[in-house]
Design an enzyme around this catalytic site. Structure first.
Site, short mmCIF file in Angstrom:
data_model
loop_
_atom_site.label_atom_id
_atom_site.label_comp_id
_atom_site.label_asym_id
_atom_site.label_seq_id
_atom_site.Cartn_x
_atom_site.Cartn_y
_atom_site.Cartn_z
N THR A 131 39.01 50.15 44.59
CA THR A 131 38.29 50.05 45.86
C THR A 131 38.96 50.86 46.97
O THR A 131 40.19 51.05 46.94
CB THR A 131 38.22 48.57 46.28
OG1 THR A 131 37.70 48.48 47.61
CG2 THR A 131 39.59 47.90 46.27
N ASP A 132 38.18 51.22 47.98
CA ASP A 132 38.77 51.90 49.16
C ASP A 132 39.58 50.93 50.02
O ASP A 132 40.35 51.36 50.88
CB ASP A 132 37.68 52.57 49.99
CG ASP A 132 36.64 51.61 50.57
OD1 ASP A 132 36.70 50.40 50.27
OD2 ASP A 132 35.75 52.08 51.32
N GLU A 133 39.43 49.61 49.77
CA GLU A 133 40.13 48.64 50.64
C GLU A 133 41.65 48.73 50.49
O GLU A 133 42.38 48.24 51.35
CB GLU A 133 39.65 47.22 50.34
CG GLU A 133 38.17 47.05 50.52
CD GLU A 133 37.73 45.63 50.86
OE1 GLU A 133 38.59 44.76 51.03
OE2 GLU A 133 36.51 45.43 50.95
N TYR A 156 42.58 40.06 48.49
CA TYR A 156 41.80 40.87 47.54
C TYR A 156 42.34 42.29 47.47
O TYR A 156 42.66 42.80 46.38
CB TYR A 156 40.31 40.89 47.94
CG TYR A 156 39.53 41.98 47.24
CD1 TYR A 156 39.28 41.93 45.88
CD2 TYR A 156 39.05 43.09 47.96
CE1 TYR A 156 38.57 42.94 45.23
CE2 TYR A 156 38.35 44.11 47.33
CZ TYR A 156 38.11 44.03 45.96
OH TYR A 156 37.42 45.03 45.32
N LYS A 160 44.18 44.39 44.39
CA LYS A 160 43.66 45.63 43.81
C LYS A 160 44.69 46.75 43.96
O LYS A 160 44.87 47.56 43.05
CB LYS A 160 42.34 46.03 44.49
CG LYS A 160 41.15 45.14 44.18
CD LYS A 160 40.72 45.13 42.73
CE LYS A 160 40.10 46.42 42.27
NZ LYS A 160 39.51 46.28 40.89
P1 NAD Z 1 31.52 41.22 40.56
O1 NAD Z 1 32.29 40.12 41.21
O2 NAD Z 1 30.05 41.33 40.76
O3 NAD Z 1 31.74 41.16 38.97
C1 NAD Z 1 33.00 40.92 38.40
C2 NAD Z 1 32.80 40.67 36.91
O4 NAD Z 1 34.09 40.45 36.33
C3 NAD Z 1 31.96 39.42 36.60
O5 NAD Z 1 31.03 39.70 35.57
C4 NAD Z 1 32.98 38.40 36.14
O6 NAD Z 1 32.46 37.46 35.21
C5 NAD Z 1 34.04 39.29 35.50
N1 NAD Z 1 35.37 38.67 35.52
C6 NAD Z 1 36.00 38.09 36.58
N2 NAD Z 1 37.19 37.61 36.21
C7 NAD Z 1 37.33 37.91 34.88
C8 NAD Z 1 38.35 37.68 33.93
N3 NAD Z 1 39.48 37.03 34.26
N4 NAD Z 1 38.18 38.13 32.66
C9 NAD Z 1 37.03 38.77 32.32
N5 NAD Z 1 36.02 38.99 33.16
C10 NAD Z 1 36.17 38.58 34.44
O7 NAD Z 1 32.28 42.55 40.98
P2 NAD Z 1 31.68 43.99 41.36
O8 NAD Z 1 31.28 43.98 42.77
O9 NAD Z 1 30.72 44.40 40.32
O10 NAD Z 1 32.99 44.87 41.24
C11 NAD Z 1 33.40 45.42 39.98
C12 NAD Z 1 34.70 46.19 40.18
O11 NAD Z 1 34.50 47.24 41.11
C13 NAD Z 1 35.84 45.34 40.74
O12 NAD Z 1 37.03 45.74 40.11
C14 NAD Z 1 35.86 45.69 42.22
O13 NAD Z 1 37.17 45.55 42.74
C15 NAD Z 1 35.43 47.14 42.18
N6 NAD Z 1 34.72 47.62 43.39
C16 NAD Z 1 33.66 46.91 43.91
C17 NAD Z 1 32.98 47.42 45.03
C18 NAD Z 1 31.80 46.70 45.64
O14 NAD Z 1 31.31 47.10 46.69
N7 NAD Z 1 31.28 45.65 45.02
C19 NAD Z 1 33.40 48.62 45.61
C20 NAD Z 1 34.48 49.30 45.05
C21 NAD Z 1 35.13 48.80 43.93
O1 DAU Z 2 34.89 48.61 50.37
C1 DAU Z 2 34.70 48.19 49.05
C2 DAU Z 2 34.65 46.68 48.99
O2 DAU Z 2 33.40 46.30 49.57
C3 DAU Z 2 34.78 46.13 47.59
O3 DAU Z 2 36.05 46.44 47.08
C4 DAU Z 2 34.58 44.61 47.59
O4 DAU Z 2 34.61 44.11 46.26
C5 DAU Z 2 33.25 44.29 48.23
O5 DAU Z 2 33.09 42.90 48.31
C6 DAU Z 2 33.14 44.92 49.62
O6 DAU Z 2 34.02 44.28 50.54
P1 DAU Z 2 33.60 43.95 52.06
O7 DAU Z 2 34.44 42.86 52.55
O8 DAU Z 2 33.51 45.20 52.88
O9 DAU Z 2 32.07 43.45 51.78
P2 DAU Z 2 31.23 42.22 52.36
O10 DAU Z 2 29.82 42.40 51.89
O11 DAU Z 2 31.89 40.92 52.08
O12 DAU Z 2 31.28 42.46 53.93
C7 DAU Z 2 30.77 43.66 54.51
C8 DAU Z 2 30.98 43.57 56.00
O13 DAU Z 2 30.12 42.54 56.52
C9 DAU Z 2 32.39 43.17 56.41
O14 DAU Z 2 32.74 43.85 57.61
C10 DAU Z 2 32.30 41.68 56.67
C11 DAU Z 2 30.88 41.51 57.18
N1 DAU Z 2 30.24 40.21 56.87
C12 DAU Z 2 30.24 39.80 55.57
C13 DAU Z 2 29.67 38.58 55.22
C14 DAU Z 2 29.70 38.11 53.78
C15 DAU Z 2 29.65 39.46 57.87
O15 DAU Z 2 29.64 39.85 59.05
N2 DAU Z 2 29.08 38.25 57.53
C16 DAU Z 2 29.08 37.78 56.25
O16 DAU Z 2 28.57 36.64 56.02
#
Ligand code: NAD
Ligand code: DAU
Length: 351
Positions: A131-133, A156, A160
């Site tokens: 992730t970019d975080e 988180y 990562k």
């Molecule tokens: P998600 O939470 O939707 O899915 C995570 C999956 O991992 C689920 O299917 C869960 O069952 C599985 N999982 C969790 N713990 C596990 C374990 N101990 N063993 C096996 N499986 C397990 O997540 P996502 O949003 O699809 O993100 C996927 C990946 O991409 C993550 O590594 C996240 O850090 C990264 N990522 C997400 C975003 C985003 O915006 N969602 C952005 C950048 C990177």
């Molecule tokens: O940048 C990549 C990341 O983006 C991934 O690595 C993470 O897995 C993914 O969850 C996401 O993280 P964020 O924290 O940026 O996403 P989220 O949707 O939780 O929040 C987006 C923005 O909205 C953030 O500034 C917090 C705000 N927010 C979020 C929620 C859930 C609110 O204001 N209210 C809310 O209820």
């Protein structure tokens, strides 16, 4: 014939990656390894589960015996590692869960790949999806590049960042062929409704308040999930071993502006009078350690691998809203049970 283990394939991004690989590469054996936590849902893959090149293994990446069994059974040439605890707010409530899965689980997987491949890494690849975080927060200007120093602020992002360091350490110490990508915020179908966009879609449908953290001026760079899956395909097949690729949408939005656009599109979809959904916006207590702004410089992957996003944000958001309307059963199923308890804990106490 290649065999690829995709971890976290039942989750949001993982399910799009699994579908893309199963359909695009019928000659590959695709093994979805997932523990099916609250975020994992096999409903996400109903349309491809009968394909002959798709296999599902329910397993926790913390379970070394299960990993041994699955590696021996399927003899993978590659691992694409997406399994993780992924929600920042949950990491604030339960940080250790993130250390276990994201750090220790990743190291288990690295060990398993290293040992299974017996230090003979010809034709092998371990791809870590990150992730970019990990880069921390930006001010009003600037972008994260592949050389930006790590500066994570939430449990988180710290977990990562730690997993990224372990992946690089396995390359430097043991010569494991790794590649890492760091992506910005994804959105699209199958996104679990704890994250901003699907949470607010669900709340608008149910006429519930839209809880905006702090002043609402936090900025994120949004990317349609299928464009991320396409980038993962490119990085896996053509990315340089040992390299990092930043992936982003060239698409920054302040949260409040995004929420207003979402409200407008939802009103159109629901046939509401303009302005109806905006009345649900409620400013609440800020997220602790909230990163002010993320923005990815994706020029490396753009220049070297010719990747760019395929849809505009307005198009992607419309596709996303349409998907949630067509899949209200999915939404109802994932928001029953544990979700209610989480929602209560996250949004009712002291907000
Ligand atoms: P998600 O939470 O939707 O899915 C995570 C999956 O991992 C689920 O299917 C869960 O069952 C599985 N999982 C969790 N713990 C596990 C374990 N101990 N063993 C096996 N499986 C397990 O997540 P996502 O949003 O699809 O993100 C996927 C990946 O991409 C993550 O590594 C996240 O850090 C990264 N990522 C997400 C975003 C985003 O915006 N969602 C952005 C950048 C990177
Ligand atoms: O940048 C990549 C990341 O983006 C991934 O690595 C993470 O897995 C993914 O969850 C996401 O993280 P964020 O924290 O940026 O996403 P989220 O949707 O939780 O929040 C987006 C923005 O909205 C953030 O500034 C917090 C705000 N927010 C979020 C929620 C859930 C609110 O204001 N209210 C809310 O209820």
């Amino acid at each position: 014939m290649k065999a690829i283990i995709i971890t976290g394939g039942a989750g949001f991004i993982g399910s799009h990656v699994v579908r893309l690989f199963v359909k695009k590469y019928p000659q590959y054996k695709i093994i979805n390894l997932d523990a099916l936590t609250y975020a994992g849902n096999l409903e996400n893959l109903r349309d491809i589960e009968q394909e002959p090149n798709y296999f599902f293994e329910k397993a926790d990446i913390l379970d070394k015996d299960a990993l041994e069994r699955i590696f021996v059974l399927h003899a993978p040439d590659g691992v694409i590692h997406l399994a993780a605890e992924s929600h920042v707010d949950r990491s604030i409530l339960s940080p250790l869960d993130f250390v276990y899965t994201n750090v220790i689980g990743t190291v288990n997987l690295l060990n398993k790949a290293k040992h299974f491949w017996k230090d003979n890494f010809e034709g092998k690849k371990f791809y870590h999806v990150s992730t970019d975080e990990v880069y921390g927060a930006l001010g009003e200007t600037g972008f994260f590049t592949e050389d930006t120093k790590y500066d994570p602020h939430s449990p988180y992002s710290a977990s990562k960042a730690s997993s990224d360091h372990f992946v690089r350490a396995y390359q430097d110490t043991y010569g494991l062929p790794v590649v890492i990508s760091n992506c910005s915020n994804n959105y699209g179908p199958n996104h679990f409704p704890e994250k901003l966009i699907p949470l607010f879609i669900n709340n608008i449908i149910n006429k519930k308040p839209l809880p905006v953290y702090g002043d609402g001026l936090y900025t994120r760079d949004w990317l349609y999930v299928k464009d991320h899956a396409a980038a993962i395909d490119l990085v896996f097949h053509t990315g340089k071993t040992g390299d990092t690729y930043n992936i982003g949408g060239f698409n920054e939005w302040k949260n409040i502006d995004l929420v207003k656009l979402l409200c407008k599109q939802m009103d159109e979809k629901l046939g509401n009078e303009a302005g109806t959904s905006e009345q649900l916006i409620t400013y609440i207590k800020d997220r602790p350690g909230h990163d002010r702004r993320y923005a990815i410089d994706a020029s490396k992957i753009n220049k070297e691998l010719s990747w760019k996003p395929s849809v505009t944000f307005e198009e992607g958001l419309k596709l996303t809203i349409d998907w949630y309307f067509e899949n209200q059963e999915w939404l109802k199923n994932v928001t029953s049970g544990e979700y209610q308890r989480y929602y209560e804990e996250q949004y009712s106490k002291g907000n």
